[in-house]
Write an enzyme that holds these catalytic residues in place. Structure first.
Site, short mmCIF file in Angstrom:
data_model
loop_
_atom_site.label_atom_id
_atom_site.label_comp_id
_atom_site.label_asym_id
_atom_site.label_seq_id
_atom_site.Cartn_x
_atom_site.Cartn_y
_atom_site.Cartn_z
N LYS A 61 10.23 -9.11 -0.38
CA LYS A 61 10.04 -10.30 -0.94
C LYS A 61 11.41 -11.08 -0.25
O LYS A 61 11.45 -12.19 -0.26
CB LYS A 61 10.37 -10.40 -2.45
CG LYS A 61 9.22 -9.78 -2.89
CD LYS A 61 9.47 -9.83 -4.49
CE LYS A 61 9.04 -8.41 -5.27
NZ LYS A 61 9.35 -8.17 -6.54
N LYS B 24 22.43 -4.62 -1.01
CA LYS B 24 22.22 -5.81 -1.74
C LYS B 24 23.61 -6.47 -1.89
O LYS B 24 23.78 -7.71 -2.08
CB LYS B 24 21.53 -5.73 -3.18
CG LYS B 24 20.32 -5.27 -3.12
CD LYS B 24 19.35 -5.94 -4.29
CE LYS B 24 17.88 -5.78 -3.87
NZ LYS B 24 17.06 -5.77 -5.32
N LYS C 207 11.74 -2.51 5.94
CA LYS C 207 10.69 -2.51 4.86
C LYS C 207 10.12 -3.96 4.58
O LYS C 207 11.01 -4.80 4.73
CB LYS C 207 11.49 -2.07 3.58
CG LYS C 207 10.73 -1.78 2.48
CD LYS C 207 11.74 -1.39 1.19
CE LYS C 207 12.52 -2.38 0.69
NZ LYS C 207 13.09 -2.07 -0.73
P1 TYM Z 1 10.31 -4.01 -6.74
O1 TYM Z 1 10.13 -5.01 -7.69
O2 TYM Z 1 11.10 -4.00 -5.65
O3 TYM Z 1 9.22 -3.27 -6.28
C1 TYM Z 1 7.93 -3.16 -7.18
C2 TYM Z 1 7.14 -1.83 -6.65
O4 TYM Z 1 6.73 -1.95 -5.30
C3 TYM Z 1 7.30 -0.99 -4.55
N1 TYM Z 1 7.40 -1.44 -3.20
C4 TYM Z 1 6.97 -1.01 -2.06
N2 TYM Z 1 6.19 0.03 -1.86
C5 TYM Z 1 5.87 0.14 -0.53
N3 TYM Z 1 6.53 -0.38 0.52
C6 TYM Z 1 7.09 -1.44 0.41
N4 TYM Z 1 7.64 -2.31 1.37
C7 TYM Z 1 7.60 -1.88 -1.04
N5 TYM Z 1 8.07 -2.70 -1.60
C8 TYM Z 1 8.24 -2.57 -2.91
C9 TYM Z 1 8.59 -0.40 -5.07
O5 TYM Z 1 8.88 1.04 -4.87
C10 TYM Z 1 8.24 -0.48 -6.55
O6 TYM Z 1 7.20 0.47 -7.03
N6 TYM Z 1 13.66 -1.39 -9.23
C11 TYM Z 1 12.26 -1.50 -9.20
C12 TYM Z 1 11.83 -1.93 -10.53
C13 TYM Z 1 11.88 -1.13 -11.70
C14 TYM Z 1 11.37 -0.11 -12.09
C15 TYM Z 1 11.89 0.56 -13.18
C16 TYM Z 1 10.53 0.83 -11.28
C17 TYM Z 1 12.70 -1.65 -12.79
N7 TYM Z 1 12.71 -0.59 -13.68
C18 TYM Z 1 11.38 1.61 -13.83
C19 TYM Z 1 10.24 2.22 -11.96
C20 TYM Z 1 10.52 2.48 -13.22
C21 TYM Z 1 12.07 -2.61 -8.08
O7 TYM Z 1 12.98 -3.45 -7.77
O8 TYM Z 1 10.72 -2.57 -7.73
#
Ligand code: TYM
Length: 332
Positions: free
Chosen positions: A197, A111, A194
């Site tokens: 968004k 990032k 991957k």
């Molecule tokens: P975020 O917002 O990018 O994504 C949310 C959830 O979706 C999953 N995900 C995917 N799973 C499979 N294939 C994909 N292409 C894909 N893209 C996203 C992510 O693994 C996630 O489960 N850092 C985290 C948010 C967060 C969090 C936490 C998660 C903040 N604090 C504490 C767990 C526990 C994030 O950016 O997810």
């Protein structure tokens, strides 16, 4: 007590990867666990966000949680910034996280891009805030997609560092739960990237709010290869686009991959894509419609978030008082 915390950033449309890697799995866990699901707006701030868009996306993610089947009678849904404990604990944990641990995080490197010195401190400290999210509730399990695995290993390391420093088993070491047939959904345009968004091409992802025609068009345009579908999952190796589409079908249909291949072995992609479109529309259509219905009444969504935050705050305050006491912060 088995407890879950997991979160989604309100940075734009949720897509099929978010649904299959996270939300869909969360729904099945609510009977067995005490669940807290956060819309992690403070994490979103690690990159610039337009204020009105951030507010709108926060409500959209809440609506997506509800439409996917999260039951607010059993789970708390809230936005992270409504529980000040997340920021407070993040600082306390930052003070016991060595820079060396953060330097290993691949997401920061991705990032931050080429000009690392211009990246914000928040982006660098992002995984520490994640640790605070999970540990604030003493969560034991964290259901996520595979891309969060490295961050969760760090969460366990930070929990262990705290416990060792204060000589108590205060934080449980949380278990990542990465399961299902689509733990890493890939871009429809490139089976080695991957689904995300932040991809510039909207054709790379299926959004939860896409209508039937858009879903059909994106799947029709999805990259494939010239060979017909194999009957053995091993023969998907080296065919990332085919493997991705089969994985998506399997996860949407709740079937193992070999059962999907048994159904489509020898078929051309055109026939398989038609079946995949019908399935995706079947599963996602009602979710998108329910999201649209919920978002017509933002006041009702806000009320759900307030209730969730109240529940989360009660637990957070109790734990923070215990943590402050262990650390020696005086509450006179
Ligand atoms: P975020 O917002 O990018 O994504 C949310 C959830 O979706 C999953 N995900 C995917 N799973 C499979 N294939 C994909 N292409 C894909 N893209 C996203 C992510 O693994 C996630 O489960 N850092 C985290 C948010 C967060 C969090 C936490 C998660 C903040 N604090 C504490 C767990 C526990 C994030 O950016 O997810």
């Amino acid at each position: 007590m088995k407890r879950i915390f997991s979160g989604v950033q309100p940075t734009g449309n949720l897509h099929l990867g978010n649904y299959l890697g996270a939300l869909k799995n969360w729904v099945g866990l609510q009977d067995e666990f005490d669940c807290l699901y956060g819309i992690v707006d403070l994490h979103a701030l690690t990159l610039p966000q337009e204020p009105d868009a951030l507010r709108a996306h926060t409500r959209e993610v809440a609506a997506a949680f509800l439409a996917a089947g999260i039951d607010t009678k059993r789970c708390a849904i809230f936005n992270q910034s409504a529980v000040p404990g997340h920021s407070q604990l993040a600082w306390l944990l930052a003070c016991m996280t060595p820079l060396g641990w953060l330097n290993r995080m691949t997401q920061f490197k991705d990032k931050a891009g080429k000009h690392k010195e211009n990246a914000g401190l928040g982006l660098y400290a992002y995984p520490v805030l994640m640790a605070a999210d999970v540990l604030l509730y003493k969560a034991t399990h964290v259901p996520v997609g595979e891309d969060q695995k490295q961050h969760l290993e760090l969460v366990r390391d930070i929990a262990g560092a705290f416990n060792r420093r204060y000589g108590v088993e205060y934080f449980p070491l949380p278990e990542p739960q990465i399961f299902g047939e689509a733990t890493r959904v890939m871009s429809l345009r490139d089976g080695t990237a991957k689904m995300s968004k932040s991809d510039n091409s909207d054709n790379s992802r299926i959004n939860l709010t896409d209508d039937r025609d858009t879903i059909a068009r994106k799947i029709r345009k999805a990259k494939t290869d010239p060979a017909p579908l194999p009957d053995d999952p091993k023969d998907l190796e080296g065919r990332p686009e085919a493997a991705n589409l089969i994985g998506i079908y399997a996860a949407l249909a709740d079937l193992p991959r070999d059962a999907v291949l048994a159904r489509f072995a020898g078929a051309q992609f055109s026939a398989f894509k038609e079946a995949l479109t019908a399935l995706a529309v079947d599963v996602l259509g009602p979710i998108g419609e329910e999201m649209a219905r919920l978002l017509k009444d933002p006041g009702a969504v806000d009320a759900i978030l307030r209730d969730g935050a109240e529940h989360a705050n009660a637990l957070a305050e109790k734990h923070l008082a215990e943590i402050d006491d262990l650390i020696g912060l005086l509450h006179a």
